[in-house]
Design an enzyme around this catalytic site. Structure first.
Site, mmCIF file in Angstrom:
data_model
loop_
_atom_site.group_PDB
_atom_site.id
_atom_site.type_symbol
_atom_site.label_atom_id
_atom_site.label_comp_id
_atom_site.label_asym_id
_atom_site.label_seq_id
_atom_site.Cartn_x
_atom_site.Cartn_y
_atom_site.Cartn_z
ATOM 1 N NE ARG A 1 19.031 -2.410 1.684
ATOM 2 C CZ ARG A 1 20.108 -1.682 1.975
ATOM 3 N NH1 ARG A 1 20.244 -0.455 1.457
ATOM 4 N NH2 ARG A 1 21.048 -2.140 2.775
ATOM 5 C CB SER A 2 11.389 -1.657 5.948
ATOM 6 O OG SER A 2 10.395 -1.043 5.141
ATOM 7 C CG PHE B 1 7.563 6.798 3.462
ATOM 8 C CD1 PHE B 1 7.610 5.829 4.449
ATOM 9 C CD2 PHE B 1 8.523 6.776 2.467
ATOM 10 C CE1 PHE B 1 8.598 4.852 4.455
ATOM 11 C CE2 PHE B 1 9.523 5.806 2.460
ATOM 12 C CZ PHE B 1 9.561 4.843 3.456
ATOM 13 C CB CYS C 1 -0.950 -0.001 1.187
ATOM 14 S SG CYS C 1 -2.146 -1.349 1.153
ATOM 15 C CG ASP D 1 19.565 -0.722 5.429
ATOM 16 O OD1 ASP D 1 20.806 -0.703 5.185
ATOM 17 O OD2 ASP D 1 18.933 -1.776 5.559
#
Length: 298
Positions: free
Chosen positions: A175-176, A253, A141, A198
């Site tokens: 970089r999750s 974000f 999403c 990250d």
């Protein structure tokens, strides 16, 4: 600086989704699971529930002890009256969250975070199943929300183009496996060279494939057409206008501001948050799940 009106973009999508839901002429049911008493998380969960309900989706928000989540997910997977499952992460703040995410039946996985959808994304497989090319795959999403915002603002290139980010350079700080890495894969699939940072250092993504790189933060930022940040920590060194080119598009974000206050006087383009658009994309995924796997056609 130009601060883009992301709210109007999300409102336009929700208007279109409301019409699509009305056209279905059937009831969609979603269950949201939250296992925390954290006030911001609860507020977000209730806001999500309210938005789904406004568009005509039955949304049952359940507060549940975290050790009961595994059993509850299994129960909901088997419940034919439930068409979508939404889990509010993080819960355990470790790999157990990934385990729970992958317990959700892919046909009810609103967030598209399970391995079924992740594998399709990394393989650039854009169909929900191998049997029907009319049914499109789901995308996670928040990465989808970011791309839709950039597209609506004319930043992402022509929507009909096969690779709308050809010759663009993007830097992403996050970089999750939930947001940053899928976003890097999606944007590199669309033609961009993506520098991904990250705490373990940088990688570069091209055609969805990561490679080692020694590029520095300074080098990546000054080379970038688009800079996207999602670092939920005050320890992150905020990006300053002097680090980027004048026409760089910047998007944050994270719930924590990753850009310095000086951006208020900067003449570039800045998108400060994407939350409302993420909710809109969750609703979009819910409708797509229903159409792909639950709708009874006559």
């Amino acid at each position: 600086m130009t601060i883009r009106d992301y709210l109007e973009v999300s409102n336009e999508f929700t208007r279109e989704l409301k019409l699509a839901i009305e056209t279905l002429k059937s009831s969609i049911k979603v269950v949201g699971l939250i296992a925390t008493n954290d006030k911001p998380s609860l507020a977000y969960a209730r806001a999500t529930q309210r938005k789904f309900s406004e568009l005509g989706i039955e949304y049952d928000l359940k507060s549940i002890p975290r050790l009961e989540l595994e059993e509850e997910i299994s129960r909901l997977n088997a419940d034919a009256s439930v068409h979508g499952i939404f889990i509010y992460f993080p819960i355990f703040f470790n790999q157990q969250d990934d385990y729970l995410r992958n317990l959700v039946d892919f046909r009810k996985d609103i967030e598209a975070g399970s391995q079924y959808w992740t594998r399709k994304l990394y393989q650039n497989d854009r169909f929900a199943t191998d049997l029907d090319s009319t049914k499109k795959a789901l995308l996670p999403c928040t990465p989808l929300a970011i791309i839709k915002i950039l597209t609506a603002q004319g930043i992402y290139g022509a929507p009909e183009a096969k690779r709308p980010l050809t010759d663009k350079v993007v830097t992403i700080f996050n970089r999750s496996e939930v947001i940053g890495r899928p976003l890097a894969v999606m944007m590199s699939n669309d033609g961009a060279k993506v520098y991904s940072f990250d705490e373990n250092g940088p990688l570069v993504f091209e055609d969805a494939k990561p490679q080692e790189t020694n590029i520095s933060r300074k080098q990546a930022l000054i080379a970038s057409d688009i800079v996207i940040t999602g670092v939920p920590s005050d320890k992150f060194e905020k990006i300053r206008p002097t680090e980027i080119a004048a026409d760089t598009v910047c998007l944050n974000f994270s719930s924590v501001p990753n850009f310095s206050e000086e951006f208020a006087d900067y003449a570039g383009t800045f998108i400060p948050r994407v939350g409302p658009m993420t909710v809109a994309m969750c609703i979009r995924n819910t409708v797509r799940l229903y159409q792909n796997f639950h709708q009874v056609t006559k």
